[in-house]
Design a protein around this motif. Sequence first.
Motif: not given
Length: 207
Positions: A94, A126, A142-143, A171, A176, A178, A181-182, A185
């Motif tokens: 994170n 990461s 992502m986090d 990523h 992966h 994530e 989510a990448a 983003t």
Amino acid sequence: MRLYLSSFRMGDDFDRLVEAVPRGAPVAVIANAVDFIAPEDRLAYARAVFDPVEHFRSFGLGPYDLDLREYFDRSGELEKALTDTRVVWANGGNAFLLMRAMVQSGLDRILRERVAAGTLIYGGWSAGSVVAGPSLRGIELMDDPGVVVDGYVPEPFWDGLGLVDYSIVPHFQSAHAEAQAAARTVAWMTEKGLSFRALRDGEAIIA
């Protein structure tokens, strides 16, 4: 070399980092980005899947675990402890928790000063790469910025280390968990007109 910022684990150019420091050079390995995971689960992962400390050791370097929680509000002692260290490496997890640990221990200042002076290489993957940018805005896609454990301040820090002048999104377009989510983003940062670099797993920024 000042920076080695990987998307996932050590990346495809890890040999360049190894070549940049003397054999046996001390490497501080930071795992505070996963402090929300139970210690026994972290140990099991290191034994069964991947152990960064052992990986550095297998390449002839001198890695050691550095738990930043031991230096919260003791930045002077941390600075002394890092005197001979040639590489500081931050594992994934994170990014907001990692940034809290860096600020609360004073590592953020130490890294800015020593990387600029050329006496230390900063690297990571990461979350470890994400915090090298000027801001963590957008990384909340992502986090979770609200993830905290005992000893950490509740509010997230949105400013990064500023070791590069663009945000880093790991990523991207990778196999992966994530990756989606990448992609979100990247879309958000593009819409906002922010400067960023998206990394696929295996890629690393070397500066």
